[in-house]
Enzyme design. Structure first.
Site, PDB file in Angstrom:
ATOM      1  N   SER A 159      -9.310   2.291   3.011  1.00 34.55           N
ATOM      2  CA  SER A 159      -8.637   2.741   2.354  1.00 34.55           C
ATOM      3  C   SER A 159      -7.520   2.341   1.305  1.00 34.55           C
ATOM      4  O   SER A 159      -6.872   2.184   0.752  1.00 34.55           O
ATOM      5  CB  SER A 159      -7.914   3.507   2.925  1.00 34.55           C
ATOM      6  OG  SER A 159      -6.387   3.384   4.172  1.00 34.55           O
TER       7      SER A 159
ATOM      8  N   LYS B 253       0.662  -1.172   0.632  1.00 34.76           N
ATOM      9  CA  LYS B 253       0.353  -0.295  -0.092  1.00 34.76           C
ATOM     10  C   LYS B 253       0.998   0.793  -0.022  1.00 34.76           C
ATOM     11  O   LYS B 253       1.266   0.968   0.452  1.00 34.76           O
ATOM     12  CB  LYS B 253      -1.154  -0.184   1.343  1.00 34.76           C
ATOM     13  CG  LYS B 253      -2.066   1.294   1.159  1.00 34.76           C
ATOM     14  CD  LYS B 253      -3.430   0.777   2.692  1.00 34.76           C
ATOM     15  CE  LYS B 253      -3.538   2.288   2.657  1.00 34.76           C
ATOM     16  NZ  LYS B 253      -4.331   1.611   4.038  1.00 34.76           N
TER      17      LYS B 253
ATOM     18  N   SER C  15      -9.663  -0.015   7.158  1.00 38.74           N
ATOM     19  CA  SER C  15      -9.485   0.030   6.396  1.00 38.74           C
ATOM     20  C   SER C  15      -8.625  -1.307   5.350  1.00 38.74           C
ATOM     21  O   SER C  15      -8.306  -1.516   4.244  1.00 38.74           O
ATOM     22  CB  SER C  15      -8.346   0.872   5.597  1.00 38.74           C
ATOM     23  OG  SER C  15      -9.072   2.624   6.179  1.00 38.74           O
TER      24      SER C  15
END
Length: 460
Positions: free
Chosen positions: A157, A83, A181
């Site tokens: 996210s 990420k 997330s």
């Protein structure tokens, strides 16, 4: 010529890849080559990756073959996506924001270093919403779409990581979870994802970790893959092989976190089906009431405070309007001292009372299936906040507490065909129990590993 790496083939699991590389059955770059072909064929209409490290990943995989004792590497040759919040040497860390620096990182984050030391090959950096604030993934870098339905978001996210795994581009991906997330995109994309408890992995209590609310964790198509990656991130090999958990006391709770939220009946039904499965498997299943705080302002204050701390080093005029509003609220929260330890202490006291009688609690992961994929970042803050609360209110309490929680696939919605997730959560130190229970659910209720378009399957 038909290329199975680019068409309807979900690919090997991380466990399978590593076993084949360790045995000498295939070289470390074999899976990386297949992964890069998949990304090239599949990501153009999904936007899962902000940056693909094609040349670097191939070079690093080939170097691995020459310089390492492959037989000792738990992730030998496994392609992993990271990420866009952790330093990967030679790549920029953008947090989904044009306001951040494009300068490359000089060294790997400790967690990236652990992945590499275990034999993983970092093939790319995945997309996130700006400063990872909202549970939909779009930013100035583009919109990320859900492989199950490209008109829907993969969640956020860690939406880019979820889309990359769900489309079969990588077997596993790194995510972070500050208010769900990892669990939100795992539920939206039909994956297993786990947020470990506080301090299991190296991290800090500063703004980048939302002052201790955010934790890194894996997202995968199988529990075994997630457990393997978590064991590497935690430097605890035992987590890769959790002992089966028999006769657990499982509390099932479909109550909503707030009176302004409503649970889709199909998601409630999915939770009941999982509960029935666990009851038949010999666990003690009872009804439970999760003590969600009556006043949500303490959680909302924490949601704004972390990003505000991150934004202090940025040119806020470059931020999206919703981000500017969110961080301005966070500044006021900090100035007025609205984040109080007593809030977390009250929640923990009530939660400890609940867990005096149960080992694990099962809830829906989300209130509804994935919202549309859109330029949410162009919309005002209030519509974003209201949509987030009405869609993804279940996960956040476990971030406030810093306790482990995971999302397990639990079927598909009968109306729109989108994946449904059930959340498993437990007290500190229960990661192995959650993994074992999730693995049992997987064996009793197997799920489709990747989205239909990437398995050769037909969308229902």
């Amino acid at each position: 010529m038909h290329d199975p790496a680019a068409a309807g083939d979900p690919g090997e699991t991380a466990v399978e890849i590593a076993a084949r590389v360790r045995s000498g059955a295939c070289p470390p770059d074999a899976a990386v080559v297949r992964t890069l072909r998949r990304i090239d064929a599949r990501d153009h209409d999904l936007g899962a990756f902000r940056r693909v490290r094609a040349e670097a990943a191939l070079r690093e995989a080939r170097d691995l073959a020459e310089g390492a004792d492959l037989a000792r590497l738990p992730l030998a040759g496994v392609p992993v996506a990271v990420k866009d919040v952790l330093e990967v040497a030679g790549e920029s860390v953008r947090f989904g924001s044009a306001a951040t620096s494009a300068a490359p990182a000089a060294a790997d984050h400790e967690l990236v270093a652990r992945l590499r030391a275990a034999g993983a090959v970092i093939v790319g950096v995945t997309a996130v919403p700006e400063l990872c604030i909202f549970p939909t993934t779009d930013s100035s870098f583009g919109i990320t779409r859900n492989p199950w339905d490209r008109s829907r978001t993969p969640g956020g996210s860690s939406g880019g990581s979820g889309a990359a795994v769900s489309a079969g581009m990588v077997p596993v991906a790194h995510g972070t979870d500050g208010l769900g997330s990892i669990r939100i995109p795992s539920a939206d994309c039909g994956l297993f994802g786990i947020k470990p408890g506080r301090h299991l992995l190296p991290g800090g209590d500063g703004a980048d970790s939302w002052y201790g609310m955010s934790e890194s964790g894996p997202m995968a198509t199988t529990v075994a893959d997630a457990a393997l990656v978590l064991s590497v991130l935690a430097a605890d090999p035992a987590l890769a092989r959790p002992e089966p958990a028999a006769g657990l006391r499982i509390g099932v709770s479909a109550g909503t976190p707030s009176p302004v939220t409503r649970l889709d009946p199909s998601l409630a039904a999915a939770l009941e089906q999982v509960a029935d499965t666990l009851l038949r498997a010999g666990h003690q299943v009872t009804r439970a009431r999760v003590p969600y705080p009556r006043n949500p302002l303490g959680l909302l204050a924490r949601w704004t405070r972390g990003p505000a701390g991150q934004a202090r080093a940025l040119d806020r005029s470059v931020l999206a309007p919703r981000t500017r509003t969110h961080t301005a609220i966070g500044d006021l929260v900090d100035r007025w001292g609205l984040v109080k330890d007593s809030y977390e202490q009250r929640i923990e006291r009530d939660m400890r009372a609940l867990f005096a009688d149960i080992d694990i609690v099962a809830t829906p992961t989300l209130l509804r299936t994935a919202p549309p994929a859109a330029r949410w970042s162009d919309r005002r803050w209030l519509p974003n906040a209201v949509s987030s609360i009405r869609y993804a209110s279940y996960p956040g309490i476990w971030n406030v507490l810093g306790w482990p929680a995971a999302s397990v696939p639990a079927g598909q919605h009968p109306g729109d065909g989108m994946p449904i997730g059930v959340q498993l959560a437990g007290p500190p130190g229960s990661e192995a129990t959650i993994l074992a229970l999730a693995a049992e659910i997987e064996s009793l209720r197997p799920w489709q590993r990747t989205a239909p378009d990437y398995t050769g399957g037909v969308r229902h």
